[in-house]
Design an enzyme around this catalytic site. Structure first.
Site, short mmCIF file in Angstrom:
data_model
loop_
_atom_site.label_atom_id
_atom_site.label_comp_id
_atom_site.label_asym_id
_atom_site.label_seq_id
_atom_site.Cartn_x
_atom_site.Cartn_y
_atom_site.Cartn_z
N HIS A 1 -1.83 6.96 -7.72
CA HIS A 1 -0.87 7.80 -8.43
C HIS A 1 -0.53 9.08 -7.69
O HIS A 1 0.32 9.84 -8.12
CB HIS A 1 -1.43 8.15 -9.80
CG HIS A 1 -2.91 8.39 -9.77
ND1 HIS A 1 -3.45 9.53 -9.21
CD2 HIS A 1 -3.95 7.62 -10.16
CE1 HIS A 1 -4.79 9.44 -9.29
NE2 HIS A 1 -5.11 8.30 -9.85
N CYS A 2 -1.23 9.35 -6.56
CA CYS A 2 -1.04 10.63 -5.86
C CYS A 2 -0.48 10.47 -4.45
O CYS A 2 0.62 10.92 -4.16
CB CYS A 2 -2.37 11.39 -5.79
SG CYS A 2 -2.97 11.99 -7.38
N LEU A 3 -1.25 9.85 -3.56
CA LEU A 3 -0.89 9.88 -2.14
C LEU A 3 0.47 9.29 -1.81
O LEU A 3 1.20 9.86 -1.00
CB LEU A 3 -1.98 9.20 -1.31
CG LEU A 3 -3.30 9.96 -1.18
CD1 LEU A 3 -4.13 9.37 -0.06
CD2 LEU A 3 -3.09 11.44 -0.94
#
Length: 418
Positions: free
Chosen positions: A258-260
């Site tokens: 969900h981030c990188l």
């Protein structure tokens, strides 16, 4: 205090439970009624919050879950932890906007709103604040307080706990910072105040862009090292003996979660919109990582060709479908792309993922199997995409006829590393 945590996912639920444990009265608000039903029944779906912890705060009435926004009335502090996805390369902040309007309807003088959702610099003051002011009729910094405090959740990280990870805090003014810092001081072991919300927003993007770019670097080096006759894994281990000026990153089938794959693109989009120039490092890193699943499949096809086997009709076993080691999250996992490419080539693909609960099989997009000796032995090729601790690695070495190891965990004449 009366606390509202809006969004009960991998960020919001740990915060809500921890806030309840330290003595606040917490309302966990989520628009997903199924999620709320699970929480009310004491069933946690977030790996960093056990169901026993959830049940404890439910039983002492320190925490409640709801999809009814009427339950938000009277909050002292509201924290927004809703998703901020990308849609065709453009940040989608509709969840923040909707949540801000809902909270604005219940905002009262003296209350505080904190944004934790990852976003581009300027969101708190340029988007969130105007919505709260328009909906409530109150003035930020005069009638109510606001700020930004980026989440630093690392699911499954055994070294850094939720409360043990230093917490950045910021406010739209000095009073906002004071109140927000005071709130988080009671939850985290260390808080780190910064001068303004834009600094905190940028800091979060720097953290994830640093990882994103460096993972991309070693992934590209892995693709080049083999043809140069170099074992990339040994070279990285050798470089890591330097006690300064080097941070160890390792190759893999790509980045996910969900981030990188998402957060650096927020900054790239903002730079393009505001300054009219590209963020070249991020765009290059994104291109490298987008093509890592293609490289994995190409290596597998070459290995099968050497054994006189076409990929079409071959039985392929993929081990580890989540985006991260020991995680339960499939979002943006490169394993899904690997499976898709192999299926398009006519391979018979199965997936083993012990970290996904029973009933979630449809999320794998391939038939789910257990990594048993018979299943491993029956495969024409095994691809170790994620080296979860529940996999029996010695058994895989022993039973598999061929393994493409994307994590450098196996050895033997039947094993090739990425």
């Amino acid at each position: 205090m009366q606390i509202v945590v809006a969004g009960q996912g991998y960020v919001g639920l740990p915060l809500a439970v921890r806030a309840a444990e330290v003595g606040h009265r917490v309302v966990g608000y989520d628009v997903d009624p199924h999620r709320v039903q699970q929480l009310a029944a004491g069933q946690s779906y977030v790996e960093d919050v056990t169901s026993s912890r959830l049940r404890a705060v439910l039983e002492n009435r320190a925490y409640s879950a709801t999809a009814d926004d009427a339950a938000l009335a009277g909050f002292d502090i509201a924290v927004i932890t809703v998703p901020t996805p990308l849609r065709d390369g453009v940040p989608d902040l509709t969840y923040i906007e909707s949540c801000a309007r809902t909270l604005g309807e219940h905002l009262r003088p003296g209350a505080t709103v904190v944004l934790e959702s990852t976003t581009y610099p300027g969101t708190t003051e340029e988007l969130l604040l105007p919505i709260l002011e328009k909906t409530s009729g109150l003035k930020g910094g005069v009638d109510f307080l606001a700020g930004f405090s980026p989440e630093r959740i690392a699911p499954g990280n055994p070294r850094w706990s939720f409360e043990g990870t230093p917490k950045l805090v910021s406010g739209i003014d000095a009073k906002s910072l004071e109140v927000i810092k005071g709130f988080y001081d009671g939850i985290f072991q260390t808080t780190v105040p910064v001068s303004g919300t834009k600094v905190a927003e940028m800091a979060k993007l720097i953290e994830n862009t640093f990882r994103f770019v460096n993972i991309s670097l070693v992934n590209e080096m892995a693709m080049l090292a083999g043809p140069l006759g170099v074992n990339i894994w040994e070279a990285i281990d050798a470089a890591a003996t330097k006690p300064f000026g080097f941070t160890r990153f390792t190759p893999g089938p790509g980045v996910g979660g969900h981030c990188l794959p998402v957060d650096p693109m927020f900054l790239s989009w903002k730079v393009q919109q505001e300054l009219g120039v590209p963020f070249r490092f991020v765009e290059l890193a994104a291109d490298v990582n987008r093509h890592m699943p293609d490289y994995v499949v190409r290596r597998l096809v070459e290995a099968l060709d050497k054994r006189g086997m076409p990929v079409k009709g071959s039985r392929i076993l993929l081990l580890g479908m989540t985006y991260k080691y020991n995680a339960t999250d499939l979002r943006n996992s490169p394993s899904a792309r690997v499976a898709e490419l192999l299926i398009d080539l006519g391979a018979e693909v199965r997936g083993a993922e012990p970290n996904i609960p029973d009933g979630d099989d449809t999320k794998l997009n391939v038939p789910r199997v257990d990594a048993t000796p018979d299943e491993v032995a029956a495969a024409d090729a095994v691809v170790l995409l994620m080296d979860h601790p529940r996999f029996d690695l010695p058994m895989i070495e022993r039973c598999a006829t061929y393994v493409l190891d994307c994590r450098n965990r196996l050895s033997g004449v039947n094993v090739e590393t990425l």
